[in-house]
Enzyme design. Structure first.
Site, PDB file in Angstrom:
ATOM      1  N   ASP A 109       0.782  -1.260   0.000  1.00 24.93           N
ATOM      2  CA  ASP A 109       0.000   0.000   0.000  1.00 24.93           C
ATOM      3  C   ASP A 109       0.805   1.298   0.000  1.00 24.93           C
ATOM      4  OD1 ASP A 109       0.485   0.879   2.679  1.00 24.93           O
ATOM      5  OD2 ASP A 109      -1.476   0.326   3.399  1.00 24.93           O
ATOM      6  N   CYS A 157     -14.127  10.739   6.307  1.00 26.50           N
ATOM      7  CA  CYS A 157     -13.711   9.587   7.109  1.00 26.50           C
ATOM      8  C   CYS A 157     -12.778  10.034   8.240  1.00 26.50           C
ATOM      9  CB  CYS A 157     -13.003   8.592   6.196  1.00 26.50           C
ATOM     10  SG  CYS A 157     -12.246   7.211   7.059  1.00 26.50           S
ATOM     11  N   CYS A 174      -9.086   5.011  12.604  1.00 28.33           N
ATOM     12  CA  CYS A 174     -10.394   4.784  13.225  1.00 28.33           C
ATOM     13  C   CYS A 174     -10.818   3.358  12.899  1.00 28.33           C
ATOM     14  CB  CYS A 174     -11.423   5.781  12.680  1.00 28.33           C
ATOM     15  SG  CYS A 174     -13.097   5.553  13.325  1.00 28.33           S
TER      16      CYS A 174
END
Length: 365
Positions: free
Chosen positions: A127, A208, A234
């Site tokens: 990623d 978000c 989160c």
């Protein structure tokens, strides 16, 4: 005689990798309209490669790419959100060693194991490239998108760190499951603190909370309260997801209480001490000042009045960013006192900070 696909799978299983898939699909041009639409609607974000065409083919990163071996490494087993009332909170993705390092290590180990059977070239990815990681892993049949846009594996849920090897191996890929993994469930939609998840699936990343804890951009006033005590990341949409119940209900000896961090420490910590203590975590990449900004927001949200003077001292910070979030926090703690302090500070500040102080004093906080 074993075929190449079998060799790869057995090598992975031998290393304890249970979630593995293979895809021969390297062209993602079918996503071009989707990505352009996100950009037009301003629901892309600064962490993405802005050159869309670059993202649409794995060969742009590895020209020899013929197949991609994707893995999912589970985390968060037995996780319960720490309940300390006056501490900040790190996402469970920041528990233990940075997953970028651990998944990359495992990928390279897998590559060496496969090389016992075939000589090949590869690039390992976790990623940090310009490619579309979740789409690659979906094509390798590691899972399907949930409404919260995370990849959900039928057996492991969404608590899996993703990684993959771009290789020049020619082999068959896995069949892709197109099953709707969420159905009529909308628990994550209803539970998202800042209404970032669309009813029919998909996400506005700029709402978000995980994104808000990481962005260096200005955080709108009405989003700050929604951040609660989050310092990095989160987990709410994953914690409430029924597909993760089996993972979260497992018995675990892990001490997740270390994810609850001392807010006063984060405010005061030096750069050196920050990286000594937190540098091994996945969340440390964003740096001390972003954590400090989020700590100021958390102090205001948690109404920790005892830290009023400590927050006030940050009005002298050379960083404009720290000053304006300290001002917001002060107003959340003791509005009348804070108004007087900010008003008397106006004459010492530049226009950017001055305008923000005036806006904050006029706002209904």
């Amino acid at each position: 005689m074993k075929n190449m696909k079998q060799v790869i799978k057995e090598a992975a299983f031998g290393l304890g990798i249970e979630t593995i898939g293979i895809t021969g699909k390297t062209d993602y041009s079918y996503l071009e309209d989707f990505l352009l639409c996100r950009k037009v609607k301003n629901i892309d974000c600064e962490f993405e490669e802005q050159n869309i065409n670059k993202r649409l083919n794995a060969e742009n990163l590895f020209p020899k790419c013929k197949s991609i071996i994707a893995i999912g490494v589970p985390y968060g087993e037995g996780y319960k959100i720490p309940s300390f009332s006056e501490k900040g909170l790190l996402s469970v993705s920041s528990y233990g060693e940075d997953y970028h390092k651990t998944v990359s290590f495992l990928l390279n180990k897998l590559a060496r194991e496969i090389m016992r059977y075939v000589d090949f070239e590869y690039i390992s990815c976790v990623d940090t490239t310009f490619l579309i990681d979740k789409e690659i892993c979906k094509n390798a049949d590691l899972g399907n998108y949930g409404k919260n846009s995370l990849l959900i594996n039928e057996n492991k849920g969404s608590f899996i760190n993703l990684g993959y090897l771009l290789t020049d191996i020619e082999t068959d890929g896995d069949a892709i499951s197109e099953d709707d993994i969420c159905g009529s469930c909308n628990i994550c939609v209803r539970s998202c603190p800042n209404n970032a998840i669309f009813e029919k699936g998909g996400i506005d990343p700029k709402r978000c909370v995980s994104y808000l804890t990481q962005t260096k951009n200005y955080i709108p006033l009405d989003y700050r309260e929604k951040m609660g005590r989050q310092i990095y990341g989160c987990d709410i949409c994953q914690v409430v997801c029924p597909k993760n119940k089996g993972v979260l209900d497992k018995n675990s000896s892990e001490d997740y209480s270390v994810l609850a961090v001392d807010l006063e420490e984060i405010i005061a910590i030096s750069n050196k001490d920050f990286f000594n203590k937190y540098g091994h975590t996945a969340g440390a990449w964003r740096g001390r000042n972003i954590w400090k900004r989020n700590a100021l927001i958390s102090i205001g949200n948690l109404k920790i009045d005892s830290m009023f003077q400590r927050v006030k001292a940050e009005l002298q910070n050379p960083s404009e960013m720290i000053k304006i979030y300290a001002a917001w926090s002060l107003l959340k703690l003791k509005k009348n006192f804070a108004n007087d302090i900010l008003y008397s500070s106006l004459k010492y500040e530049n226009d950017i900070v001055k305008d923000e102080y005036l806006k904050l004093m006029e706002a209904k906080l």
